[in-house]
Design an enzyme around this catalytic site. Structure first.
Site, PDB file in Angstrom:
ATOM      1  N   CYS A 314     -17.217 -22.132  86.941  1.00  0.00           N
ATOM      2  CA  CYS A 314     -16.899 -22.341  85.531  1.00  0.00           C
ATOM      3  C   CYS A 314     -18.119 -22.084  84.656  1.00  0.00           C
ATOM      4  O   CYS A 314     -17.994 -21.667  83.507  1.00  0.00           O
ATOM      5  CB  CYS A 314     -16.360 -23.747  85.306  1.00  0.00           C
ATOM      6  SG  CYS A 314     -17.454 -25.065  85.883  1.00  0.00           S
ATOM      7  N   HIS A 857     -18.151 -29.915  84.262  1.00  0.00           N
ATOM      8  CA  HIS A 857     -17.294 -28.737  84.105  1.00  0.00           C
ATOM      9  C   HIS A 857     -17.649 -28.025  82.808  1.00  0.00           C
ATOM     10  O   HIS A 857     -17.942 -28.663  81.789  1.00  0.00           O
ATOM     11  CB  HIS A 857     -15.825 -29.179  84.093  1.00  0.00           C
ATOM     12  CG  HIS A 857     -14.850 -28.039  84.003  1.00  0.00           C
ATOM     13  ND1 HIS A 857     -14.784 -27.037  84.945  1.00  0.00           N
ATOM     14  CD2 HIS A 857     -13.908 -27.741  83.068  1.00  0.00           C
ATOM     15  CE1 HIS A 857     -13.841 -26.180  84.603  1.00  0.00           C
ATOM     16  NE2 HIS A 857     -13.300 -26.579  83.464  1.00  0.00           N
TER      17      HIS A 857
END
Length: 923
Positions: A314, A857
């Site tokens: 990510c 994230h």
């Protein structure tokens, strides 16, 4: 006659599979086989075996089981065809090929051998897709299923044949050598294999025991299989003219991670050693992988194509999406940029990074595409930057910095960089010097990245000794701004001298909020220009007395409160067998009413002077030391102004010259006698806490063998004595941090991006590890440094420094920063006043980081300029968001585009009327 197995009820099937899964879960080891099964079929089977309990509303009535089972929809045979890439021909080398875009939990799940065998015996079907368990992680103890083994392209030379094979990254070079000989029907002794990355011989792969993973072989890499001809004299005719064993070496081994799912590794682990893997069989029920609020990227309009997460990628996906949606890059890489690729640049990556990025950008801007799996790009990235290989989480800003620099070098239009020696400003006009530096920079660095992203700042260094000023103008690719309000704190400390060389001076400093006393001492040393033979003794004052000396440099600054009072005493560095004379000020208590027995109370700030235990100290010596300490406050006759006596100057000179403890009694007798003509009312506290009058018995020796390190001396300030000294400098000791009243609204206001920029541009001393060589002093100096913006780029990238690292801790700041989305005005921050154009910027993209250090994230918020609408890019899932939701405490890297007069022509990447041939990025 074949015996037919009795048909099981759905509940019996579920229980059988659950029992097998539980039994095998803790026994998984390297080499075990797992099987892919399509998520669609698995979901049908789960609904089938769970339907009984649902129909019975949780009851377990036995008589309903067999009766209702005939009415249930039993799945047909297992059909894995939707996992197979039918466009790829099957051959003996590669076998069945999977789609490159498969995602575990969405397209397929992994089953242990025993579970697969049971399901296959009940339902049949296929095709069978078996994969092996391998070791991953830094310690090579994490178990992962290698869903995508390496796909390598073998090139046979000199014949020219080629073929593709699949091989595990854990196989050895020797096994690859054996397979290559088998495929091409070659004699092993005549075959050498090469790392043939980018169709160039990089390294001879002759360490047969090394694994392909250790050799840094990546997905879809080229391997050269070279056959040597036999000479008539029995020797070998080598075809190594284009490379040799010494022509390059194997790249460093790829960096592994303890977190699975990268480079073809699945996250499904059935070993109990993996705590973040959830079994598919706990309840024999699965949830949908993603919420329904996201919009699918299939059939999406241009610019709304997602990137699949290959396992903790990510960080890469968010950075790529921001670059891809930068309008100038979108236009450039969708046109023919190949003529600008610089394959000869030794600082570049032979154009491979630019080609991989351009190919990925075109896929992301193609209309109506499914989410893209960036495996080829990640393979190139890992090839040139092994720190980003493996499956660890990384910093998206660090990746972004590497990409911008790497793309620049791959696309640098300068094929032969000239050597240019930089010149100092030498009092020339800033405009002239800045243009000269920029021209020199462009002469060596000229690319689309420079056109779009590079600006220039003015750097001013001032020598603290000779005041030499050095001005340079350096390029920048992005600005890293500190989060000033939470990362640091202001502290005020008053510095006193022991030799009478200066009046007390208060210094307000900015130090790390989570720092230690050594950070405060270092900042004070820089601020007061501390000499090499001096040091500072930090003390906390309470009730006009020294409460404690802060001698331990590791004391946390958080233990010092804002309403505390701090002093620092400047003393010689070489101190052996030393005690500290503490001069405590007292004055007569008001309103005692008894003139015969006045009450004396401590007031003001104590003074400190070191005394050597090796010397014989008399009462007269104490008088001289105190006179020296008080001399800066001595009033001159008739003026009331303060001056420094000759004796104090002599003492100061001697202490600096000899680098020893200041001894005023050894100073110039002629200059010290006037000070001793009137003795000070001093009292020494002895070991029995009795006060000894120091105005009598000048030659009496003072006993220094007290157990305490401090010798207390009181000075009683009568009104007559106060007329000779100005004691204001010792009476009002400031607090560490003076709080002013602020309104509730002001307290709740978030940190502004402008404040962060001002902190970045603030003048500050260089750290000791980065001292500057002064050309005038011919020595390294801890100069003060001041940055000013001079030339701003078309696209301004701003990095908010949320992560801080030290030897003992890592820390993330979740501070909310008020980020201007529109009208980010930098006009007043540009030092080049000849540039009359307003510098207004608008936010169009940013990356976000959620979570803590080493995990979390990344996502991206991107504005499609053609739609004037914001979207959230979360790997392969894209959702529209409101502009109000763009700002958050997770904002990390910001992308601003300069606002031109013609706003209507703004576009991320679709066809535009703008002339993109020449981008005037630096005005």
């Amino acid at each position: 006659m074949v015996e037919v197995a009795p048909q099981l009820t759905p509940e019996e099937e579920k229980q059988a599979v659950r029992d097998i899964a539980v039994a095998t879960e803790t026994q998984t080891k390297v080499g075990d086989t797992f099987y892919l099964i399509t998520q669609r079929w698995w979901q049908d089977w789960l609904e089938y075996v769970n339907q009984t309990s649902i129909a019975n509303d949780g009851s377990s009535s036995e008589h309903q089981g067999p009766v209702s089972s005939s009415a249930l929809k039993k799945p047909s045979c297992i059909n894995n065809s939707d996992l197979i890439d039918e466009a790829v021909y099957e051959d003996s080398a590669t076998g069945i090929e999977l789609h490159d875009t498969l995602v575990e939990g969405t397209d397929y799940i992994l089953l242990p051998r025993e579970v697969w065998n049971k399901l296959h015996s009940w339902y049949g079907g296929g095709p069978v897709l078996a994969r092996k368990v391998i070791n991953t992680g830094l310690s090579q103890t994490e178990l992962s299923v290698e869903v995508y083994p390496l796909r390598l392209e073998l090139h046979l030379m000199p014949k020219g044949d080629r073929t593709s094979i699949r091989i595990s990254k854990k196989e050895t070079i020797g096994e690859l050598h054996r397979k290559a000989c088998e495929i091409f029907d070659l004699t092993p002794k005549q075959v050498f294999i090469w790392d043939y990355f980018s169709h160039q011989k990089h390294a001879l792969m002759n360490d047969m025991e090394k694994t392909l993973d250790e050799a840094n072989i990546q997905m879809d890499q080229d391997i050269l299989v070279e056959v040597l001809n036999i000479k008539t004299d029995g020797g070998l005719s080598s075809h190594l003219e284009n490379g040799s064993i010494n022509n390059g070496s194997l790249a460093p081994a790829a960096s592994h991670s303890s977190i699975a799912t990268s480079g073809g590794l699945s996250a499904s682990k059935f070993s109990s050693r993996n705590g973040n893997s959830e079994s598919h069989f706990q309840n024999l029920n699965t949830d949908k992988a993603y919420g329904t609020s996201s919009i699918s990227t299939r059939g999406a309009t241009c610019g709304l194509t997602g990137l699949l997460n290959l396992g903790n990628t990510c960080f890469m996906n968010s950075a790529i999406q921001c670059l891809v949606h930068t309008p100038e890059f979108a236009r450039y890489f969708r046109e023919d940029y190949h003529q600008e690729i610089n394959r000869q640049n030794p600082l570049g990556m032979v154009g491979e990074l630019a080609l991989a990025f351009g190919d990925l950008l075109r896929k992301l801007w193609a209309p109506g595409r499914a989410p893209v799996a960036p495996r080829p790009f990640k393979a190139k990235l890992a090839r040139f930057a092994p720190q980003f290989s493996g499956c660890s989480q990384h910093d998206s800003q660090e990746l972004l910095a590497f990409l911008l620099d790497g793309l620049h070098e791959d696309l640098n239009r300068v094929k032969h960089k000239p050597y240019i020696k930089s010149k100092d400003a030498d009092d020339r006009p800033d405009e002239e010097v800045a243009d000269e530096y920029w021209a020199n920079h462009i002469a060596r660095n000229d690319s689309i990245i420079v056109d779009v992203c590079q600006g220039q700042y003015k750097s001013t260094l001032v020598c603290p000794v000779c005041n030499k000023v050095s001005v340079t103008f350096d390029p920048f690719m992005y600005l890293s701004l500190p989060l000033q309000s939470t990362a640091t704190r202001s502290m005020t400390v008053t510095i006193f001298t022991c030799d009478g060389s200066a009046l007390p001076a208060a210094y307000t400093l900015t130090v790390p909020k989570h720092g230690r006393c050594r950070d405060l001492i270092q900042a004070l040393s820089n601020a007061c220009s501390l000499q090499f033979n001096e040091k500072l003794l930090l003390a906390e004052i309470r009730g006009h007395l020294i409460y404690r000396f802060l001698e331990d440099p590791m004391i946390l600054l958080s233990t010092i409160k804002d309403d505390d009072h701090l002093t620092a005493y400047k003393i010689p560095k070489v101190l052996k067998k030393t005690k500290f004379l503490q001069l405590i000020h007292r004055r007569e208590e008001q309103g005692t009413g008894n003139a015969q027995s006045p009450g004396w109370k401590p007031y003001g700030t104590p003074l400190v002077s070191p005394i050597s235990c090796d010397d014989t100290i008399t009462r007269s010596d104490i008088q001289q030391i105190v006179h020296t300490m008080l001399s800066p406050m001595l009033r001159t006759k008739g003026s009331g102004a303060m001056t420094t006596s000759n004796a104090s100057v002599v003492a100061s000179t001697k202490s600096h010259k000899d680098s020893s403890i200041a001894d005023p009694t050894k100073g110039d007798g002629g200059s010290s006698k006037p000070m001793l003509s009137e003795k000070l009312p001093l009292q020494l506290v002895d070991e029995n806490n009795a006060c000894i009058d120091l105005t009598v018995g000048d030659d009496k020796v003072v006993k220094l063998s007290l157990p305490s390190m401090s010798i207390l001396v009181f000075v009683d300030w009568s009104q007559k004595l106060l007329a000779s000294y100005d004691t204001n400098h010792i009476e009002n000791l400031p607090e560490v941090c003076k709080h002013v009243h602020v309104s509730k609204k002001a307290r709740n206001e978030p940190l502004s991006l402008y404040t962060c920029l001002e902190a970045f541009l603030r003048e500050e001393p260089l750290v000791p590890e980065d001292m500057w060589y002064c050309p005038q002093c011919k020595e390294r100096r801890q100069a003060s440094k001041k940055l000013d913006l001079w030339r701003l780029p078309e696209v301004l990238v701003i990095h908010l420094k949320r992560f801080s690292y030290s030897r003992s801790m890592k820390h993330k700041l979740d501070t909310f920063v008020n980020i201007p989305i529109h009208d980010f005005d930098l006009t007043n921050y540009v030092a080049n006043k000849n540039n009359t154009q307003r510098q207004i910027y608008e936010l169009y993209a940013l990356t976000n980081h959620y979570g803590g250090m080493g995990s979390g994230h990344y996502t991206a918020h991107i504005k499609l300029l053609d739609e004037n609408r914001w979207y959230n890019f979360d790997d392969n899932h894209i959702s529209p968001i409101n502009e109000d939701d763009v700002k958050s405490a997770a904002a990390y890297v910001l992308f601003y585009k300069r606002v031109n007069n013609d706003r209507s022509s703004a576009s991320n990447g679709v066809d535009s009327n703008l002339n993109s041939q020449n981008i005037n990025s630096n005005s």
